[in-house]
Design an enzyme around this catalytic site. Sequence first.
Site, PDB file in Angstrom:
ATOM      1  N   ARG A 166      18.586 -21.933 -35.655  1.00  0.00           N
ATOM      2  CA  ARG A 166      18.090 -20.736 -35.945  1.00  0.00           C
ATOM      3  C   ARG A 166      18.621 -20.341 -37.496  1.00  0.00           C
ATOM      4  NH1 ARG A 166      16.497 -17.857 -30.664  1.00  0.00           N
ATOM      5  NH2 ARG A 166      15.948 -15.951 -31.758  1.00  0.00           N
ATOM      6  N   TYR A 169      16.271 -19.109 -40.257  1.00  0.00           N
ATOM      7  CA  TYR A 169      15.636 -17.944 -40.398  1.00  0.00           C
ATOM      8  C   TYR A 169      16.827 -16.879 -40.773  1.00  0.00           C
ATOM      9  CZ  TYR A 169      12.922 -13.699 -39.078  1.00  0.00           C
ATOM     10  OH  TYR A 169      12.189 -12.748 -39.030  1.00  0.00           O
ATOM     11  N   LYS A 173      17.180 -14.565 -44.472  1.00  0.00           N
ATOM     12  CA  LYS A 173      17.181 -13.203 -44.199  1.00  0.00           C
ATOM     13  C   LYS A 173      18.325 -12.587 -44.939  1.00  0.00           C
ATOM     14  CE  LYS A 173      12.667 -12.285 -42.738  1.00  0.00           C
ATOM     15  NZ  LYS A 173      11.733 -11.752 -44.034  1.00  0.00           N
ATOM     16  N   TYR A 228      13.063 -18.308 -20.034  1.00  0.00           N
ATOM     17  CA  TYR A 228      14.284 -19.309 -20.691  1.00  0.00           C
ATOM     18  C   TYR A 228      15.461 -18.851 -20.090  1.00  0.00           C
ATOM     19  CZ  TYR A 228      10.203 -20.666 -23.833  1.00  0.00           C
ATOM     20  OH  TYR A 228       9.088 -20.864 -24.231  1.00  0.00           O
ATOM     21  N   GLN A 233      19.087 -12.421 -20.421  1.00  0.00           N
ATOM     22  CA  GLN A 233      19.244 -11.997 -21.896  1.00  0.00           C
ATOM     23  C   GLN A 233      18.343 -10.957 -22.202  1.00  0.00           C
ATOM     24  OE1 GLN A 233      17.757 -14.700 -20.805  1.00  0.00           O
ATOM     25  NE2 GLN A 233      16.157 -15.619 -22.183  1.00  0.00           N
ATOM     26  N   THR A 234      18.704 -10.120 -23.045  1.00  0.00           N
ATOM     27  CA  THR A 234      17.932  -8.972 -23.269  1.00  0.00           C
ATOM     28  C   THR A 234      17.141  -8.790 -24.691  1.00  0.00           C
ATOM     29  OG1 THR A 234      19.857  -7.494 -24.120  1.00  0.00           O
ATOM     30  CG2 THR A 234      19.493  -7.588 -21.776  1.00  0.00           C
ATOM     31  N   ASP A 295      20.379 -18.571 -28.561  1.00  0.00           N
ATOM     32  CA  ASP A 295      19.229 -17.516 -28.101  1.00  0.00           C
ATOM     33  C   ASP A 295      20.268 -16.283 -27.846  1.00  0.00           C
ATOM     34  OD1 ASP A 295      16.486 -17.578 -26.920  1.00  0.00           O
ATOM     35  OD2 ASP A 295      17.652 -16.172 -26.206  1.00  0.00           O
TER      36      ASP A 295
HETATM   37  N1  UDP Z   1      11.580 -16.168 -24.019  1.00  0.00           N
HETATM   38  C1  UDP Z   1      11.407 -16.606 -22.562  1.00  0.00           C
HETATM   39  N2  UDP Z   1      10.145 -17.170 -22.466  1.00  0.00           N
HETATM   40  C2  UDP Z   1       9.274 -17.291 -23.295  1.00  0.00           C
HETATM   41  C3  UDP Z   1       9.545 -17.059 -24.618  1.00  0.00           C
HETATM   42  C4  UDP Z   1      10.855 -16.446 -24.946  1.00  0.00           C
HETATM   43  O1  UDP Z   1      12.262 -16.565 -21.746  1.00  0.00           O
HETATM   44  O2  UDP Z   1       8.012 -17.987 -22.838  1.00  0.00           O
HETATM   45  C5  UDP Z   1      12.963 -15.582 -24.199  1.00  0.00           C
HETATM   46  C6  UDP Z   1      13.729 -16.259 -25.587  1.00  0.00           C
HETATM   47  O3  UDP Z   1      14.482 -17.282 -24.980  1.00  0.00           O
HETATM   48  C7  UDP Z   1      14.409 -14.879 -26.041  1.00  0.00           C
HETATM   49  C8  UDP Z   1      13.740 -13.933 -25.816  1.00  0.00           C
HETATM   50  O4  UDP Z   1      12.606 -14.236 -24.640  1.00  0.00           O
HETATM   51  O5  UDP Z   1      15.774 -14.637 -25.093  1.00  0.00           O
HETATM   52  C9  UDP Z   1      12.792 -13.338 -26.881  1.00  0.00           C
HETATM   53  O6  UDP Z   1      12.139 -14.382 -27.357  1.00  0.00           O
HETATM   54  P1  UDP Z   1      11.330 -14.399 -28.687  1.00  0.00           P
HETATM   55  O7  UDP Z   1      10.875 -15.752 -28.907  1.00  0.00           O
HETATM   56  O8  UDP Z   1      10.353 -13.318 -28.405  1.00  0.00           O
HETATM   57  O9  UDP Z   1      12.182 -13.741 -30.063  1.00  0.00           O
HETATM   58  P2  UDP Z   1      13.739 -13.536 -30.313  1.00  0.00           P
HETATM   59  O10 UDP Z   1      13.951 -12.206 -29.837  1.00  0.00           O
HETATM   60  O11 UDP Z   1      14.561 -14.702 -29.552  1.00  0.00           O
HETATM   61  O12 UDP Z   1      13.571 -13.829 -31.694  1.00  0.00           O
END
Ligand code: UDP
Length: 338
Positions: A166, A169, A173, A228, A233-234, A295
Amino acid sequence: MTRITHLRVAHGHSSLGLHQSTNQTMRVLVAGGAGFIGSHLCDVLLAEGHSVICADNLLTGRMANLAHLCNQPRFEFVQQDICQPFDPGNIDYLFHFASPASPVDYLQHGIETLQVGSLGTMNCLALAAKYNAKYLLASTSECYGDPLEHPQKKTYWGNVNPIGPRSVYDESKRFAEAATMAYYRYRKVDTRIVRIFNTYGPRLQVNDGRVISNFMKQSLLGQDLTVYGDGSQTRSFCYVSDAIAGILALAKSEEHGSINIGNPDEFAVLECTKVVLEITGSSSQIRFQPLPQDDPKQRRPDILKAKKLLGWEPKIDLRTGLRMSLEYFRSAVSAAGG
Ligand code: UDP
């Protein structure tokens, strides 16, 4: 360079109040204006009477987000990679919203993501300096990485893995923020930085891999919802019109540090599946998949500063916002061929 319209209005009344003292409308450059948030920003700036030039290389932005503007005389689209030097002529305000922003997109376009945050940001800042334009950078909650402080105050410096996947990104930023502050300090450019937390709503690309896009698409297609990890996770989700209102409030403020813009209502990802299934009326099942590396385990904005300084807070809760987005997702999913 592709121009779809090229007309502008120089004077008039500005209800946005960005130039309250002169009461003039502005010539505004939105870099990344074909993207999800950038295109909504173009809409609001035009509605406020400004002239908008959108510069976008369409790497992840889409002309479909701007199609409704093609007959708008105060709107101009320029297909432009902002990493290359460019000059749109005199501008009063520059909004830098150009970057791949969903994890799927920036992991696919890692080099371009680093370039747009570094070279692209430097080019934008040089333009703002040249024309004495105000400047607002779209930054991200990813600056906090996998945060060890919760909720994330804007004073928290973050927990970013500089060599993890990650990092393309996050570090892009973080560099963009540093460059912005340097132009503020050394070149006296009138800058602002918004750290945008998870945002959703119409024009979110159904194939961008984000959690809301995936869950909405999967629900509408009757496919399994992919969670995932264990889904504990929140994230905290802000409806796009709330986010835009916060960004505009910052744009007209005199606040030069960073500001968090997001909705502090926090949801575990597993909880999100329930909300999406409820709104879509779907009977999709849940399928657990591996958690991507680094993540973030939790994310929630502390928006005290935005409340105090900008008088801003979000109004639309997740259920309401998803209901407001449902028609968009239905047609986007069917346009994408399921
Ligand atoms: N996530 C998930 N299933 C999906 C896509 C994302 O469980 O199909 C989870 C991902 O692992 C993360 C959260 O949702 O914990 C938010 O992911 P997103 O890709 O929307 O953006 P992030 O906040 O990680 O940049």
